[in-house]
Design a protein around this motif. Structure first.
Motif, PDB file in Angstrom:
ATOM      1  N   TRP A 110      30.663  32.562  13.261  1.00 32.59           N
ATOM      2  CA  TRP A 110      31.129  32.269  14.287  1.00 32.59           C
ATOM      3  C   TRP A 110      32.316  33.261  14.859  1.00 32.59           C
ATOM      4  O   TRP A 110      32.814  33.847  13.834  1.00 32.59           O
ATOM      5  CB  TRP A 110      31.904  30.785  14.623  1.00 32.59           C
ATOM      6  N   GLU A 111      32.306  33.471  16.074  1.00 29.53           N
ATOM      7  CA  GLU A 111      33.209  34.411  16.750  1.00 29.53           C
ATOM      8  C   GLU A 111      34.097  34.109  17.932  1.00 29.53           C
ATOM      9  O   GLU A 111      33.191  33.122  18.652  1.00 29.53           O
ATOM     10  CB  GLU A 111      32.535  35.879  17.116  1.00 29.53           C
ATOM     11  N   GLN A 112      35.178  34.310  18.030  1.00 29.56           N
ATOM     12  CA  GLN A 112      35.797  33.575  19.514  1.00 29.56           C
ATOM     13  C   GLN A 112      36.697  34.919  19.854  1.00 29.56           C
ATOM     14  O   GLN A 112      37.655  35.139  19.044  1.00 29.56           O
ATOM     15  CB  GLN A 112      36.592  32.493  19.447  1.00 29.56           C
ATOM     16  N   PRO A 113      36.419  35.400  21.157  1.00 27.43           N
ATOM     17  CA  PRO A 113      37.308  36.549  21.602  1.00 27.43           C
ATOM     18  C   PRO A 113      38.569  35.904  21.992  1.00 27.43           C
ATOM     19  O   PRO A 113      38.527  34.658  22.566  1.00 27.43           O
ATOM     20  CB  PRO A 113      36.627  37.142  22.723  1.00 27.43           C
ATOM     21  N   VAL A 114      39.741  36.764  22.138  1.00 23.73           N
ATOM     22  CA  VAL A 114      41.054  36.365  22.834  1.00 23.73           C
ATOM     23  C   VAL A 114      41.608  37.602  23.255  1.00 23.73           C
ATOM     24  O   VAL A 114      42.174  38.372  22.726  1.00 23.73           O
ATOM     25  CB  VAL A 114      42.216  36.046  21.732  1.00 23.73           C
ATOM     26  N   ASP A 115      41.316  37.713  24.794  1.00 22.27           N
ATOM     27  CA  ASP A 115      41.491  38.798  25.645  1.00 22.27           C
ATOM     28  C   ASP A 115      42.523  38.554  26.608  1.00 22.27           C
ATOM     29  O   ASP A 115      42.348  37.552  27.162  1.00 22.27           O
ATOM     30  CB  ASP A 115      39.973  39.488  26.224  1.00 22.27           C
ATOM     31  N   ARG A 116      43.348  39.534  27.064  1.00 25.27           N
ATOM     32  CA  ARG A 116      44.325  39.154  27.886  1.00 25.27           C
ATOM     33  C   ARG A 116      44.769  40.527  28.495  1.00 25.27           C
ATOM     34  O   ARG A 116      45.044  41.416  27.921  1.00 25.27           O
ATOM     35  CB  ARG A 116      45.649  38.576  27.077  1.00 25.27           C
ATOM     36  N   ASN A 117      44.801  40.514  29.886  1.00 25.45           N
ATOM     37  CA  ASN A 117      45.352  41.764  30.789  1.00 25.45           C
ATOM     38  C   ASN A 117      46.354  41.080  31.799  1.00 25.45           C
ATOM     39  O   ASN A 117      45.878  40.297  32.633  1.00 25.45           O
ATOM     40  CB  ASN A 117      44.211  42.503  31.231  1.00 25.45           C
ATOM     41  N   TYR A 118      47.589  41.424  31.673  1.00 23.74           N
ATOM     42  CA  TYR A 118      48.492  41.123  32.667  1.00 23.74           C
ATOM     43  C   TYR A 118      49.500  42.048  33.072  1.00 23.74           C
ATOM     44  O   TYR A 118      49.875  42.805  32.222  1.00 23.74           O
ATOM     45  CB  TYR A 118      48.950  39.621  32.773  1.00 23.74           C
ATOM     46  N   THR A 119      50.038  41.881  34.026  1.00 19.62           N
ATOM     47  CA  THR A 119      51.194  42.829  34.631  1.00 19.62           C
ATOM     48  C   THR A 119      52.338  41.934  35.189  1.00 19.62           C
ATOM     49  O   THR A 119      52.171  40.971  35.988  1.00 19.62           O
ATOM     50  CB  THR A 119      50.654  43.918  35.790  1.00 19.62           C
ATOM     51  N   ASP A 120      53.431  42.589  34.818  1.00 18.15           N
ATOM     52  CA  ASP A 120      54.709  41.790  35.142  1.00 18.15           C
ATOM     53  C   ASP A 120      55.908  42.520  35.688  1.00 18.15           C
ATOM     54  O   ASP A 120      55.945  43.692  35.315  1.00 18.15           O
ATOM     55  CB  ASP A 120      55.251  40.634  34.147  1.00 18.15           C
ATOM     56  N   VAL A 121      56.483  41.810  36.345  1.00 15.44           N
ATOM     57  CA  VAL A 121      57.829  42.531  37.147  1.00 15.44           C
ATOM     58  C   VAL A 121      59.124  41.877  36.436  1.00 15.44           C
ATOM     59  O   VAL A 121      59.168  40.493  36.743  1.00 15.44           O
ATOM     60  CB  VAL A 121      57.705  42.734  38.702  1.00 15.44           C
ATOM     61  N   PHE A 122      60.077  42.509  35.999  1.00 12.86           N
ATOM     62  CA  PHE A 122      61.123  41.777  35.492  1.00 12.86           C
ATOM     63  C   PHE A 122      62.630  42.720  36.196  1.00 12.86           C
ATOM     64  O   PHE A 122      62.966  43.570  35.485  1.00 12.86           O
ATOM     65  CB  PHE A 122      61.275  41.970  33.926  1.00 12.86           C
ATOM     66  N   PRO A 123      63.091  41.940  37.199  1.00  8.88           N
ATOM     67  CA  PRO A 123      64.132  42.509  37.757  1.00  8.88           C
ATOM     68  C   PRO A 123      65.489  42.022  36.774  1.00  8.88           C
ATOM     69  O   PRO A 123      65.701  40.862  36.262  1.00  8.88           O
ATOM     70  CB  PRO A 123      63.856  41.826  39.050  1.00  8.88           C
ATOM     71  N   SER A 124      66.597  42.727  37.326  1.00  9.34           N
ATOM     72  CA  SER A 124      67.928  42.350  36.552  1.00  9.34           C
ATOM     73  C   SER A 124      68.920  42.983  37.510  1.00  9.34           C
ATOM     74  O   SER A 124      68.712  44.031  38.250  1.00  9.34           O
ATOM     75  CB  SER A 124      68.197  42.909  35.258  1.00  9.34           C
ATOM     76  N   ALA A 125      70.156  42.373  37.618  1.00  9.12           N
ATOM     77  CA  ALA A 125      71.044  42.807  38.523  1.00  9.12           C
ATOM     78  C   ALA A 125      72.069  42.070  38.182  1.00  9.12           C
ATOM     79  O   ALA A 125      72.583  40.982  37.497  1.00  9.12           O
ATOM     80  CB  ALA A 125      70.976  42.264  40.111  1.00  9.12           C
ATOM     81  N   ALA A 126      73.629  42.912  38.192  1.00 12.55           N
ATOM     82  CA  ALA A 126      74.688  42.298  37.878  1.00 12.55           C
ATOM     83  C   ALA A 126      75.914  43.097  38.810  1.00 12.55           C
ATOM     84  O   ALA A 126      75.793  44.326  39.235  1.00 12.55           O
ATOM     85  CB  ALA A 126      75.217  42.895  36.548  1.00 12.55           C
ATOM     86  N   ILE A 127      76.779  42.309  39.340  1.00 11.69           N
ATOM     87  CA  ILE A 127      77.888  42.647  39.898  1.00 11.69           C
ATOM     88  C   ILE A 127      79.217  42.194  39.372  1.00 11.69           C
ATOM     89  O   ILE A 127      79.260  41.267  38.895  1.00 11.69           O
ATOM     90  CB  ILE A 127      77.813  42.032  41.646  1.00 11.69           C
ATOM     91  N   THR A 128      80.196  43.186  39.048  1.00 10.03           N
ATOM     92  CA  THR A 128      81.735  43.013  38.333  1.00 10.03           C
ATOM     93  C   THR A 128      82.505  43.328  39.538  1.00 10.03           C
ATOM     94  O   THR A 128      82.517  44.613  40.141  1.00 10.03           O
ATOM     95  CB  THR A 128      81.648  43.882  37.162  1.00 10.03           C
ATOM     96  N   PHE A 129      83.331  42.515  39.712  1.00 11.99           N
ATOM     97  CA  PHE A 129      84.693  42.491  40.643  1.00 11.99           C
ATOM     98  C   PHE A 129      85.801  42.834  39.706  1.00 11.99           C
ATOM     99  O   PHE A 129      86.278  41.747  38.969  1.00 11.99           O
ATOM    100  CB  PHE A 129      84.785  41.347  41.497  1.00 11.99           C
ATOM    101  N   ASN A 130      86.331  44.067  39.631  1.00 11.77           N
ATOM    102  CA  ASN A 130      87.442  44.604  38.770  1.00 11.77           C
ATOM    103  C   ASN A 130      88.405  45.231  39.509  1.00 11.77           C
ATOM    104  O   ASN A 130      89.105  46.128  38.978  1.00 11.77           O
ATOM    105  CB  ASN A 130      86.831  45.442  37.577  1.00 11.77           C
ATOM    106  N   LYS A 131      88.771  44.724  40.720  1.00  9.59           N
ATOM    107  CA  LYS A 131      89.949  45.124  41.564  1.00  9.59           C
ATOM    108  C   LYS A 131      91.311  44.877  40.703  1.00  9.59           C
ATOM    109  O   LYS A 131      92.017  45.729  40.762  1.00  9.59           O
ATOM    110  CB  LYS A 131      90.122  44.315  42.736  1.00  9.59           C
ATOM    111  N   ASN A 132      91.383  43.702  39.970  1.00  8.96           N
ATOM    112  CA  ASN A 132      92.639  43.737  38.927  1.00  8.96           C
ATOM    113  C   ASN A 132      92.016  43.396  37.829  1.00  8.96           C
ATOM    114  O   ASN A 132      91.548  42.692  37.318  1.00  8.96           O
ATOM    115  CB  ASN A 132      92.932  42.109  39.423  1.00  8.96           C
ATOM    116  N   PRO A 133      92.444  44.558  37.029  1.00  8.89           N
ATOM    117  CA  PRO A 133      91.884  44.734  35.508  1.00  8.89           C
ATOM    118  C   PRO A 133      92.284  43.657  34.718  1.00  8.89           C
ATOM    119  O   PRO A 133      91.718  43.517  33.750  1.00  8.89           O
ATOM    120  CB  PRO A 133      92.384  46.082  35.321  1.00  8.89           C
TER     121      PRO A 133
END
Length: 184
Positions: free
Chosen positions: A65-88
Motif C-alpha cells: 500500500w502507498e499513501q501520498p501526503v502532498d501540501r503546497n501553501y503560501t502564508d503572510v505573517f505581519p508584525s508591528a510594534a510601537i514603543t512610546f519612550n518620551k519619558n525614559p
C-alpha cells in the motif's frame, strides 16, 4: 520493526513502513524601523511558501500500500510594534504578530504504530498547520519593573485525539480540533 528470535532478526513487514518526506520552505522578509521624537515604530512582513511531498508505504495483509501526503501553501505573517519612550523612566509599548506552527512529520504519517495490545498511533494526512495571532501591551518603569498583558488566538489548533470507532482498539492521532485563546 523486527521480530527477534534467538540471535536472529527478521523484518516484520506488517508492522513496518517507510515514510519518505521532503519539505521545502521558501521565505522572504521585509522590516521597517523608524524613530521619531519619543516614538519607535517597527513593522515587518514575512511571506512563506511551503511545498512538501510525502509517501508512506508498506505491506498490510500481504498487499503493498502507498499513501501520498502532498501540501503546497503560501502564508503572510505581519508584525508591528510601537514603543512610546518620551519619558525614559516610563516606556509603553504595543505589539502584534502572526506565526505558524507546523505539525511534526510523524503526525502526518498515516501508518498505524502499535503502542500496546489495544492502542495504535497513526498520523493524519489532513492535519494543517496552526496559526497564532498575538497582541500585547507592555510597560517598563525605571528600567527595572516590566509588566505586560498579552492575548493570543490560535486557529486550527492541533491536539491529540483518541478514536474508538473500532470496539477492539483505539487510535491516537492529532487533529485540528478548535481554536484556543490565551491571556497572560
Amino acid at each position: 520493526n523486527y521480530d527477534v528470535v534467538g540471535s536472529g532478526e527478521t523484518l516484520n513487514t506488517e508492522k513496518s513502513n517507510v515514510f519518505d518526506y521532503k519539505e521545502n520552505i521558501n521565505a522572504g522578509y521585509v522590516n521597517y524601523n523608524r524613530q521619531w521624537k519619543g516614538v519607535m515604530i517597527q513593522a515587518g512582513v514575512r511571506v512563506e511558501n511551503t511545498n512538501s511531498q510525502g509517501l508512506s508505504s508498506g505491506i498490510k495483509n500481504n498487499a503493498k500500500w502507498e499513501q501520498p501526503v502532498d501540501r503546497n501553501y503560501t502564508d503572510v505573517f505581519p508584525s508591528a510594534a510601537i514603543t512610546f519612550n518620551k519619558n525614559p523612566m516610563s516606556q509603553f509599548g504595543i505589539s502584534y504578530s502572526k506565526r505558524i506552527d507546523r505539525p511534526g512529520y510523524q503526525d502526518l504519517n498515516p501508518f498505524e504504530f502499535r503502542l500496546d495490545a489495544y492502542t495504535f498511533q497513526k498520523g493524519n494526512v489532513d492535519l494543517k498547520p496552526q496559526y497564532t495571532n498575538s497582541v500585547g501591551i507592555s510597560h517598563t518603569y525605571k528600567y527595572r519593573l516590566n509588566t505586560s498583558l498579552n492575548y493570543s488566538h490560535v486557529n486550527n489548533m492541533f491536539a491529540q485525539w483518541i478514536d474508538t470507532v473500532e470496539k477492539s482498539k483505539a487510535f491516537v492521532s492529532k487533529m485540528n480540533l478548535a481554536t484556543q485563546d490565551i491571556i497572560s
